[in-house]
Design a protein around this motif. Structure first.
Motif, mmCIF file in Angstrom:
data_model
loop_
_atom_site.group_PDB
_atom_site.id
_atom_site.type_symbol
_atom_site.label_atom_id
_atom_site.label_comp_id
_atom_site.label_asym_id
_atom_site.label_seq_id
_atom_site.Cartn_x
_atom_site.Cartn_y
_atom_site.Cartn_z
ATOM 1 N N VAL A 1 0.830 -1.202 0.000
ATOM 2 C CA VAL A 1 0.000 0.000 0.000
ATOM 3 C C VAL A 1 0.864 1.253 0.000
ATOM 4 C CG1 VAL A 1 -1.817 1.243 1.237
ATOM 5 C CG2 VAL A 1 -1.821 -1.249 1.197
ATOM 6 N N LYS A 2 2.010 1.198 0.644
ATOM 7 C CA LYS A 2 2.874 2.374 0.747
ATOM 8 C C LYS A 2 3.290 2.909 -0.618
ATOM 9 C CE LYS A 2 5.092 2.245 5.278
ATOM 10 N NZ LYS A 2 6.382 2.118 6.002
ATOM 11 N N ARG A 3 3.548 2.015 -1.554
ATOM 12 C CA ARG A 3 4.002 2.467 -2.869
ATOM 13 C C ARG A 3 2.884 3.122 -3.672
ATOM 14 N NH1 ARG A 3 4.885 -3.495 -5.664
ATOM 15 N NH2 ARG A 3 2.690 -4.143 -5.674
ATOM 16 N N LEU A 4 1.641 2.961 -3.216
ATOM 17 C CA LEU A 4 0.512 3.597 -3.895
ATOM 18 C C LEU A 4 0.190 4.969 -3.332
ATOM 19 C CD1 LEU A 4 -1.895 0.519 -4.085
ATOM 20 C CD2 LEU A 4 -0.280 1.306 -5.823
ATOM 21 N N LEU A 5 0.808 5.324 -2.195
ATOM 22 C CA LEU A 5 0.512 6.594 -1.548
ATOM 23 C C LEU A 5 1.374 7.703 -2.129
ATOM 24 C CD1 LEU A 5 0.319 5.391 2.175
ATOM 25 C CD2 LEU A 5 -1.531 5.599 0.511
ATOM 26 N N SER A 6 0.872 8.917 -2.038
ATOM 27 C CA SER A 6 1.593 10.075 -2.552
ATOM 28 C C SER A 6 1.252 11.283 -1.695
ATOM 29 C CB SER A 6 1.225 10.340 -4.015
ATOM 30 O OG SER A 6 1.813 11.542 -4.468
ATOM 31 N N SER A 7 2.204 12.188 -1.577
ATOM 32 C CA SER A 7 1.990 13.426 -0.823
ATOM 33 C C SER A 7 1.581 14.584 -1.722
ATOM 34 C CB SER A 7 3.268 13.803 -0.059
ATOM 35 O OG SER A 7 4.355 13.967 -0.957
#
Length: 216
Positions: free
Chosen positions: A134-140
């Protein structure tokens, strides 16, 4: 040769739910992430219950069922339990076997407060976001949408002239065609006059829709 349409009830039936779900089904990846997050919350779940009494429905199964309700847009827990009764995909995702009974829909009402009181929802979401997949799908990155068109609960007939003169229709009856063009410069709606209403046409041949301009 034509096959038979007769129903032959078997005394024993061996159904492997794992084999019934295709390998590339999206729920397989979601279930893997959800199970990993729920495994990290085992101690938090144990703190919500006492060591004696009748065993309750597992909190993990309740959360998986509520995820299905959100994914498939099921409107009520009663309909969710009805779907869980016959849908093998739902049973596989929640963790029920083919012969396992489905709990009553009122279980959600009684356990939702317990899960919220223990801040399980926040912990569960945090555990899901912490998963590597899931982390690789998140963006700031941040973006804003301006000039949003929100469908208004107002019919075209609710737009009245600002000068009070609405005698601009031709033909008899309440559905007479308007002889003048409606615009926000000359008209306003009676539903919410404080909003900025308008009418748009989404394509050729489509009827106008009443909308309200806003900002997100």
């Amino acid at each position: 040769m034509r096959g038979s349409d007769e129903r032959s009830g078997s005394l024993f039936s061996y159904v492997d739910l794992e084999a019934r779900v295709r390998p590339d089904h999206p729920l397989r990846t979601i279930r893997e992430i959800v199970n990993a997050a729920l495994g990290n919350l085992s101690k938090a779940f144990a703190g919500l219950y006492t060591d004696f009494g009748r065993p309750s429905i597992a909190s993990e199964r309740l959360l998986r069922a509520m995820l299905l309700q959100a994914f498939y847009g099921i409107r009520s827990e009663r309909q969710l339990m009805e779907r869980l009764e016959f849908d093998l995909l739902f049973r596989w995702f929640v963790g029920l076997g083919v012969a396992d009974p489905v709990w009553d829909h009122s279980i959600f009402s009684k356990n939702r407060d317990r899960l919220l009181a223990g801040e399980i929802a926040v912990k569960f979401l945090s555990a899901v976001l912490a998963q590597p997949k899931v982390k690789r799908l998140l963006s700031s990155d941040h973006f804003s949408v301006d000039g949003t068109l929100i469908e208004a609960w107002a019919s075209i007939k609710s737009f009245r002239r600002k000068d009070g003169d609405d005698n601009d229709s031709k033909g008899p009856g309440r559905n007479a065609e308007a002889s003048t063009r409606r615009s926000v410069q000359t008209r306003r709606t009676k539903v919410r006059p404080t909003r900025r209403p308008g009418c748009i046409r989404r394509g050729m041949g489509s009827r106008p829709s009443c909308v309200t301009w806003g900002t997100l």
